[in-house]
Design a protein around this motif. Structure first.
Motif, PDB file in Angstrom:
ATOM      1  N   LEU A   1      15.473   3.636 -14.505  1.00 48.91           N
ATOM      2  CA  LEU A   1      14.878   2.829 -13.619  1.00 48.91           C
ATOM      3  C   LEU A   1      13.655   2.942 -13.537  1.00 48.91           C
ATOM      4  CD1 LEU A   1      17.473   3.093 -10.589  1.00 48.91           C
ATOM      5  CD2 LEU A   1      17.556   1.474 -12.449  1.00 48.91           C
ATOM      6  N   THR A   2      12.832   1.860 -13.690  1.00 47.96           N
ATOM      7  CA  THR A   2      11.324   1.782 -13.448  1.00 47.96           C
ATOM      8  C   THR A   2      11.025   1.799 -12.093  1.00 47.96           C
ATOM      9  OG1 THR A   2      11.215  -0.637 -13.393  1.00 47.96           O
ATOM     10  CG2 THR A   2      11.398   0.036 -15.583  1.00 47.96           C
ATOM     11  N   ASN A   3       9.842   1.758 -11.769  1.00 49.94           N
ATOM     12  CA  ASN A   3       9.133   2.137 -10.418  1.00 49.94           C
ATOM     13  C   ASN A   3       9.622   0.806  -9.852  1.00 49.94           C
ATOM     14  OD1 ASN A   3       8.189   4.731 -10.845  1.00 49.94           O
ATOM     15  ND2 ASN A   3       6.248   4.165 -11.204  1.00 49.94           N
ATOM     16  N   LEU A   4       9.425  -0.080 -10.377  1.00 48.96           N
ATOM     17  CA  LEU A   4       9.680  -1.354  -9.801  1.00 48.96           C
ATOM     18  C   LEU A   4      11.179  -1.538  -9.311  1.00 48.96           C
ATOM     19  CD1 LEU A   4       8.673  -4.088  -8.517  1.00 48.96           C
ATOM     20  CD2 LEU A   4       9.034  -5.027 -10.762  1.00 48.96           C
ATOM     21  N   GLN A   5      12.023  -1.028 -10.131  1.00 48.74           N
ATOM     22  CA  GLN A   5      13.631  -1.018  -9.962  1.00 48.74           C
ATOM     23  C   GLN A   5      13.808   0.093  -8.922  1.00 48.74           C
ATOM     24  OE1 GLN A   5      14.649  -0.399 -13.923  1.00 48.74           O
ATOM     25  NE2 GLN A   5      15.411  -2.636 -14.041  1.00 48.74           N
ATOM     26  N   LEU A   6      13.424   1.080  -8.892  1.00 49.81           N
ATOM     27  CA  LEU A   6      13.483   2.127  -7.895  1.00 49.81           C
ATOM     28  C   LEU A   6      13.099   1.822  -6.243  1.00 49.81           C
ATOM     29  CD1 LEU A   6      12.220   5.511  -9.536  1.00 49.81           C
ATOM     30  CD2 LEU A   6      14.500   4.958  -8.685  1.00 49.81           C
ATOM     31  N   ALA A   7      11.611   0.944  -6.388  1.00 46.09           N
ATOM     32  CA  ALA A   7      11.450   0.292  -5.148  1.00 46.09           C
ATOM     33  C   ALA A   7      12.487  -0.748  -4.541  1.00 46.09           C
ATOM     34  CB  ALA A   7      10.152  -0.236  -5.189  1.00 46.09           C
ATOM     35  N   ARG A   8      12.971  -1.600  -5.400  1.00 46.89           N
ATOM     36  CA  ARG A   8      13.833  -2.713  -5.058  1.00 46.89           C
ATOM     37  C   ARG A   8      15.286  -2.025  -4.528  1.00 46.89           C
ATOM     38  NH1 ARG A   8      15.486  -7.931  -8.622  1.00 46.89           N
ATOM     39  NH2 ARG A   8      16.984  -8.685  -7.043  1.00 46.89           N
ATOM     40  N   TYR A   9      15.696  -1.213  -5.450  1.00 51.68           N
ATOM     41  CA  TYR A   9      17.180  -0.684  -5.128  1.00 51.68           C
ATOM     42  C   TYR A   9      17.390   0.692  -4.574  1.00 51.68           C
ATOM     43  CZ  TYR A   9      17.888  -4.432  -8.707  1.00 51.68           C
ATOM     44  OH  TYR A   9      18.044  -5.712  -9.502  1.00 51.68           O
ATOM     45  N   VAL A  10      16.313   1.442  -4.366  1.00 51.30           N
ATOM     46  CA  VAL A  10      16.490   2.598  -3.715  1.00 51.30           C
ATOM     47  C   VAL A  10      15.542   2.854  -2.566  1.00 51.30           C
ATOM     48  CG1 VAL A  10      16.449   4.952  -4.047  1.00 51.30           C
ATOM     49  CG2 VAL A  10      17.210   3.646  -5.999  1.00 51.30           C
TER      50      VAL A  10
ATOM     51  N   HIS B   1      -6.017   5.958  -4.890  1.00 47.05           N
ATOM     52  CA  HIS B   1      -7.002   6.254  -4.321  1.00 47.05           C
ATOM     53  C   HIS B   1      -7.866   5.331  -3.402  1.00 47.05           C
ATOM     54  CE1 HIS B   1      -6.956   9.911  -6.559  1.00 47.05           C
ATOM     55  NE2 HIS B   1      -6.701   9.463  -7.444  1.00 47.05           N
ATOM     56  N   ILE B   2      -7.641   4.082  -4.196  1.00 51.40           N
ATOM     57  CA  ILE B   2      -8.012   2.651  -3.348  1.00 51.40           C
ATOM     58  C   ILE B   2      -7.469   2.691  -1.813  1.00 51.40           C
ATOM     59  CG2 ILE B   2      -8.388   0.283  -3.238  1.00 51.40           C
ATOM     60  CD1 ILE B   2      -8.875   0.326  -6.350  1.00 51.40           C
ATOM     61  N   ALA B   3      -6.178   2.823  -2.119  1.00 51.39           N
ATOM     62  CA  ALA B   3      -5.041   2.810  -0.894  1.00 51.39           C
ATOM     63  C   ALA B   3      -5.507   3.746   0.280  1.00 51.39           C
ATOM     64  CB  ALA B   3      -3.716   2.841  -1.360  1.00 51.39           C
ATOM     65  N   THR B   4      -5.736   4.956  -0.264  1.00 51.16           N
ATOM     66  CA  THR B   4      -6.153   5.938   0.712  1.00 51.16           C
ATOM     67  C   THR B   4      -7.303   5.742   1.325  1.00 51.16           C
ATOM     68  OG1 THR B   4      -4.963   7.558  -0.856  1.00 51.16           O
ATOM     69  CG2 THR B   4      -6.394   8.587   0.824  1.00 51.16           C
TER      70      THR B   4
ATOM     71  N   PHE C   1       4.488   6.060  -5.257  1.00 52.72           N
ATOM     72  CA  PHE C   1       4.768   6.150  -6.667  1.00 52.72           C
ATOM     73  C   PHE C   1       3.487   6.771  -7.289  1.00 52.72           C
ATOM     74  CE2 PHE C   1       8.026   3.088  -5.532  1.00 52.72           C
ATOM     75  CZ  PHE C   1       9.219   3.869  -6.224  1.00 52.72           C
ATOM     76  N   ARG C   2       2.576   7.214  -6.515  1.00 55.83           N
ATOM     77  CA  ARG C   2       1.408   7.860  -6.916  1.00 55.83           C
ATOM     78  C   ARG C   2       0.614   6.756  -8.343  1.00 55.83           C
ATOM     79  NH1 ARG C   2       0.282  12.594  -4.780  1.00 55.83           N
ATOM     80  NH2 ARG C   2       1.703  13.505  -3.681  1.00 55.83           N
TER      81      ARG C   2
ATOM     82  N   VAL D   1       0.659  -1.223   0.011  1.00 56.85           N
ATOM     83  CA  VAL D   1      -0.154   0.032   0.010  1.00 56.85           C
ATOM     84  C   VAL D   1       0.833   1.293  -0.041  1.00 56.85           C
ATOM     85  CG1 VAL D   1      -1.800   1.407   1.427  1.00 56.85           C
ATOM     86  CG2 VAL D   1      -1.885  -1.083   1.148  1.00 56.85           C
ATOM     87  N   SER D   2       1.936   1.307   0.672  1.00 59.33           N
ATOM     88  CA  SER D   2       2.606   2.546   0.865  1.00 59.33           C
ATOM     89  C   SER D   2       3.453   2.621  -0.396  1.00 59.33           C
ATOM     90  CB  SER D   2       3.750   2.205   1.811  1.00 59.33           C
ATOM     91  OG  SER D   2       4.607   1.327   1.686  1.00 59.33           O
TER      92      SER D   2
END
Length: 219
Positions: free
Chosen positions: A125-134, A51-54, A44-45, A38-39
């Motif tokens: 970097l994609t969002n998935l890669q940013l999430a994983r590595y950064v 909106h569902i998460a909020t 990454f909006r 959820v976070s």
């Protein structure tokens, strides 16, 4: 204080202790997974999903676990979904805990320098890669204090499970008090049982927070 009564009721409390510990571990693990997902959706909006998460976070954080358990255990059967008391308790803990864990993760992610995210996007970097590595490696470290507080909070919330007749520690104590009226002895054992879980865990989490804090400064 009658120690004979305490010794006689020890097997029931040991059983309740095991159930409380088991449900806590499963519920907290599930809440961490839900919170992390959820976070990241919010950070990454991601369209629609954020909106569902909020909505999920607002509903979960602004309704008591008691009400959530009543809906899951007593309300869902009216919609054709019937769950056991134990499964309902775990789902309730995950539903409540997931929102708190999500907010804890988000606070850690927000501590990451925006320049790192921009640099990551600049190199493709994609969002998935940013999430994983950064995001996850640094955000998780910064989130440890809030996550630790949530773990303690969720373990204490298992006492609410008594309303759907799960034989955890609180339910065990109340049942014995109702049968034998020895309130002092059974409440004493209830306090001791939670202390056995929470005090060592609190010490461990405090140590972990300290280690993470020192590591973040390069010590």
């Amino acid at each position: 204080m009658n120690w004979d009564i305490i010794s006689q009721s020890l097997p029931q409390f040991v059983a309740g202790f095991g159930i409380t510990l088991k449900l806590s571990v499963i519920g907290i693990f599930g809440a961490l997974i839900v919170g992390a997902i959820v976070s990241l959706v919010q950070y990454f909006r991601i369209p629609v999903l954020r909106h569902i998460a909020t909505v999920y976070i607002e509903i979960s954080r602004n309704t008591p676990l008691l009400v959530q358990l009543f809906f899951i255990f007593y309300g869902l059967p009216g919609l054709g979904v019937k769950l056991s008391a134990t499964v309902s308790g775990v789902f309730g803990l995950i539903f409540l805990g997931g929102s708190y864990m999500a907010e804890a993760f988000t606070s850690g992610y927000n501590a990451i320098s925006k320049s790192q995210i921009e640099a990551g996007r600049a190199i493709g970097l994609t969002n998935l890669q940013l999430a994983r590595y950064v995001v996850l490696p640094q955000g998780l470290t910064a989130s440890v204090p809030a996550l630790a507080a949530n773990v303690i909070f969720l373990i204490k919330e298992t006492s609410i499970f008594t309303v759907i007749a799960i034989p955890e520690l609180t339910n065990t104590a109340l049942d014995l008090i109702g049968l034998y009226y020895n309130s002092n002895e059974y409440l004493f054992m209830l306090v001791v049982a939670y202390a056995i879980i929470l005090i060592p865990l609190s010490i461990l989490l405090t140590w972990l927070e300290r280690k993470v804090r020192y590591a973040s400064f390069g010590n």
